[in-house]
Design an enzyme around this catalytic site. Sequence first.
Site, PDB file in Angstrom:
ATOM      1  N   CYS A 309       0.908  -1.251  -0.064  1.00  0.00           N
ATOM      2  CA  CYS A 309      -0.151   0.084  -0.060  1.00  0.00           C
ATOM      3  C   CYS A 309       0.929   1.119  -0.063  1.00  0.00           C
ATOM      4  O   CYS A 309       2.029   1.415   0.583  1.00  0.00           O
ATOM      5  CB  CYS A 309      -0.865  -0.133   1.320  1.00  0.00           C
ATOM      6  SG  CYS A 309      -2.114  -1.110   1.265  1.00  0.00           S
ATOM      7  N   GLU A 343       1.302  -4.139  -5.480  1.00  0.00           N
ATOM      8  CA  GLU A 343       0.143  -5.270  -5.518  1.00  0.00           C
ATOM      9  C   GLU A 343      -0.948  -4.474  -5.916  1.00  0.00           C
ATOM     10  O   GLU A 343      -1.051  -3.252  -6.234  1.00  0.00           O
ATOM     11  CB  GLU A 343       0.107  -5.308  -3.905  1.00  0.00           C
ATOM     12  CG  GLU A 343      -0.879  -6.479  -3.478  1.00  0.00           C
ATOM     13  CD  GLU A 343      -0.956  -6.410  -2.274  1.00  0.00           C
ATOM     14  OE1 GLU A 343      -0.326  -6.641  -1.360  1.00  0.00           O
ATOM     15  OE2 GLU A 343      -2.505  -6.232  -1.778  1.00  0.00           O
TER      16      GLU A 343
HETATM   17  N1  ACO Z   1      -5.281  14.793  -9.847  1.00  0.00           N
HETATM   18  C1  ACO Z   1      -4.691  14.504 -11.226  1.00  0.00           C
HETATM   19  N2  ACO Z   1      -3.572  13.662 -11.328  1.00  0.00           N
HETATM   20  C2  ACO Z   1      -2.911  13.232 -10.076  1.00  0.00           C
HETATM   21  C3  ACO Z   1      -3.534  13.537  -8.764  1.00  0.00           C
HETATM   22  C4  ACO Z   1      -4.820  14.386  -8.635  1.00  0.00           C
HETATM   23  N3  ACO Z   1      -5.474  14.638  -7.681  1.00  0.00           N
HETATM   24  N4  ACO Z   1      -2.843  13.164  -7.862  1.00  0.00           N
HETATM   25  C5  ACO Z   1      -1.884  12.579  -8.275  1.00  0.00           C
HETATM   26  N5  ACO Z   1      -1.810  12.682  -9.746  1.00  0.00           N
HETATM   27  C6  ACO Z   1      -0.959  12.199 -10.522  1.00  0.00           C
HETATM   28  C7  ACO Z   1      -0.179  13.246 -11.315  1.00  0.00           C
HETATM   29  O1  ACO Z   1       0.244  12.627 -12.659  1.00  0.00           O
HETATM   30  C8  ACO Z   1       1.199  13.171 -10.506  1.00  0.00           C
HETATM   31  O2  ACO Z   1       2.225  13.703 -11.022  1.00  0.00           O
HETATM   32  P1  ACO Z   1       2.293  15.293 -11.401  1.00  0.00           P
HETATM   33  O3  ACO Z   1       2.046  16.147 -10.432  1.00  0.00           O
HETATM   34  O4  ACO Z   1       3.796  15.321 -11.904  1.00  0.00           O
HETATM   35  O5  ACO Z   1       1.278  15.301 -12.748  1.00  0.00           O
HETATM   36  C9  ACO Z   1       1.353  11.931 -10.119  1.00  0.00           C
HETATM   37  O6  ACO Z   1       0.150  11.245  -9.873  1.00  0.00           O
HETATM   38  C10 ACO Z   1       2.001  11.461  -8.616  1.00  0.00           C
HETATM   39  O7  ACO Z   1       2.309  13.026  -8.142  1.00  0.00           O
HETATM   40  P2  ACO Z   1       2.872  12.875  -6.643  1.00  0.00           P
HETATM   41  O8  ACO Z   1       2.732  14.227  -6.198  1.00  0.00           O
HETATM   42  O9  ACO Z   1       4.502  12.136  -6.988  1.00  0.00           O
HETATM   43  O10 ACO Z   1       2.193  11.810  -5.916  1.00  0.00           O
HETATM   44  P3  ACO Z   1       1.337  12.135  -4.646  1.00  0.00           P
HETATM   45  O11 ACO Z   1       2.269  12.558  -3.521  1.00  0.00           O
HETATM   46  O12 ACO Z   1       0.069  12.956  -4.688  1.00  0.00           O
HETATM   47  O13 ACO Z   1       0.977  10.492  -4.178  1.00  0.00           O
HETATM   48  C11 ACO Z   1      -0.605   8.707  -4.336  1.00  0.00           C
HETATM   49  C12 ACO Z   1       0.215   9.640  -5.087  1.00  0.00           C
HETATM   50  C13 ACO Z   1       0.266   8.087  -3.163  1.00  0.00           C
HETATM   51  C14 ACO Z   1      -1.111   7.618  -5.096  1.00  0.00           C
HETATM   52  C15 ACO Z   1      -1.818   9.754  -3.462  1.00  0.00           C
HETATM   53  O14 ACO Z   1      -2.479  10.087  -4.461  1.00  0.00           O
HETATM   54  C16 ACO Z   1      -2.484   9.012  -2.427  1.00  0.00           C
HETATM   55  O15 ACO Z   1      -1.941   8.664  -1.431  1.00  0.00           O
HETATM   56  N6  ACO Z   1      -3.849   8.393  -2.710  1.00  0.00           N
HETATM   57  C17 ACO Z   1      -4.545   8.081  -1.723  1.00  0.00           C
HETATM   58  C18 ACO Z   1      -4.242   6.502  -1.609  1.00  0.00           C
HETATM   59  C19 ACO Z   1      -4.045   5.607  -2.937  1.00  0.00           C
HETATM   60  O16 ACO Z   1      -4.699   5.694  -3.806  1.00  0.00           O
HETATM   61  N7  ACO Z   1      -2.817   4.976  -2.923  1.00  0.00           N
HETATM   62  C20 ACO Z   1      -2.551   4.064  -4.208  1.00  0.00           C
HETATM   63  C21 ACO Z   1      -3.381   2.858  -4.280  1.00  0.00           C
HETATM   64  S1  ACO Z   1      -2.719   1.491  -4.776  1.00  0.00           S
HETATM   65  C22 ACO Z   1      -1.517   0.697  -3.884  1.00  0.00           C
HETATM   66  O17 ACO Z   1      -1.542   1.163  -2.670  1.00  0.00           O
HETATM   67  C23 ACO Z   1      -0.834  -0.323  -4.333  1.00  0.00           C
END
Ligand code: ACO
Length: 443
Positions: A309, A343
């Site tokens: 996760c 995962e």
């Molecule tokens: N809208 C559009 N694109 C987004 C968004 C958003 N709200 N958030 C992230 N992205 C995309 C973009 O492409 C972004 O890159 P960019 O800013 O250069 O365009 C890219 O994702 C990653 O951005 P980061 O800033 O590096 O990532 P962030 O710190 O926001 O973390 C994460 C990404 C971990 C998926 C976060 O959104 C999160 O914690 N989400 C909730 C939990 C989740 O869904 N986790 C993944 C589940 S799958 C698994 O655990 C295997």
Amino acid sequence: MGSIDTPTITENGTTQSHTAAAAADGDQKPLASSNGAPAEMTLELEATKKRRASMLPLEVGTRVMCRWRDGKYHPVKVIERRKVHYGGPNDYEYYVHYTEFNRRLDEWVKLEQLDLDSVETVVDEKVEDKVTSLKMTRHQKRKIDETHVEGHEELDAASLREHEEFTKVKNIATIELGRYEIETWYFSPFPPEYNDSLKLYFCEFCLNFMKRKEQLQRHMRKCDLKHPPGDEIYRSGTLSMFEVDGKKNKVYGQNLCYLAKLFLDHKTLYYDVDLFLFYVLCECDDRGCHMVGYFSKEKHSEESYNLACILTLPPYQRKGYGKFLIAFSYELSKKEGKVGTPERPLSDLGLLSYRGYWTRVLLDILKKHKGNISIKELSDMTAIKAEDILTTLQSLELIQYRKGQHVICADPKVLERHLKAAGRGGLEVDVSKLIWTPYKEQS
Ligand code: ACO
Ligand code: ZN
């Protein structure tokens, strides 16, 4: 790159609500128009009123249009309903799922937000349930089997439905963590004694949670942690990464899972945190190391998962921390001499982040590389699993199938175009600052 909507975050305790901002009173839908004379109009209005009243309260499963925080009407499905305190017999609030949006935007709405003229006939829940159980993936089945192995009753399709029923409505609406108040996204199975709380207060260091602010204040005076428990395995500038062994720090691991589940939809909460390592990313200052996000990793994964996760806490999202965590997970895999993959299933935001990361890493190599390069070589260099490389390059249309083989065709101009579209690179992992040896079971 466009933005995917997420709920709100507030600093220093001042609450903002998108919903409140959008739901201006004057925004009500007009009653059905009529071209008739005033007397007829009154009759028609009366008939409309009666028809609407006869629909109430709406049944769970009803599909209807609902005014969202953007002030526009969007299709929703009623997931749950509850009586309004001190209201009339038909005064209910409705928990709705916006069918066009992710489940994190599900919310309680008032009747005024619903356009009763758009009510559709109630869906057959039984048919839907059948579809849900058929859609259960192998991965979900495996998790259910694991639950069984762990001594719980076997979850058959009916129990799975019961579980879905139980988790469909968010239980905790907001949390306080460090200097942030954060709106939650999904249900998390906190112990039953927390079920009557809409808000929980977390100690940002040990992640213990409490129902009242005064309890937290008392706790903070006693809690002597100023960073996550475990070993600091990375420090660069103000960024630190801690490795927490779930077996050695069980309560911390469980607290972290409860917290994380509030923002993760599809993940089964592992009570058995013993089997996991938690990599907790912190921003450090003179008050301590403040958690920004984390990822978990199985100590032994048969499926070559290098990450279970991943979460960036909402106040820190879209600042490059997610890609940092992903890059970090691959650096660990490189040190282990293995390839890895996250995962499944990936969430919408997880998929976007991984796609962005894979694209950037692979294109950077292809840009610099002279001559042919195979997927296997790319995989050896990056620790990214070959399948993930193939799907990434296929989605960028950089793969051709010639004489029974996949061939990478990378025109420099096309690479440059894709790189520009791939977004920012995220925060860099400085490998020279990583002091880590792979996990070994201690006898
Ligand atoms: N809208 C559009 N694109 C987004 C968004 C958003 N709200 N958030 C992230 N992205 C995309 C973009 O492409 C972004 O890159 P960019 O800013 O250069 O365009 C890219 O994702 C990653 O951005 P980061 O800033 O590096 O990532 P962030 O710190 O926001 O973390 C994460 C990404 C971990 C998926 C976060 O959104 C999160 O914690 N989400 C909730 C939990 C989740 O869904 N986790 C993944 C589940 S799958 C698994 O655990 C295997
Ligand atoms: Zn504490």
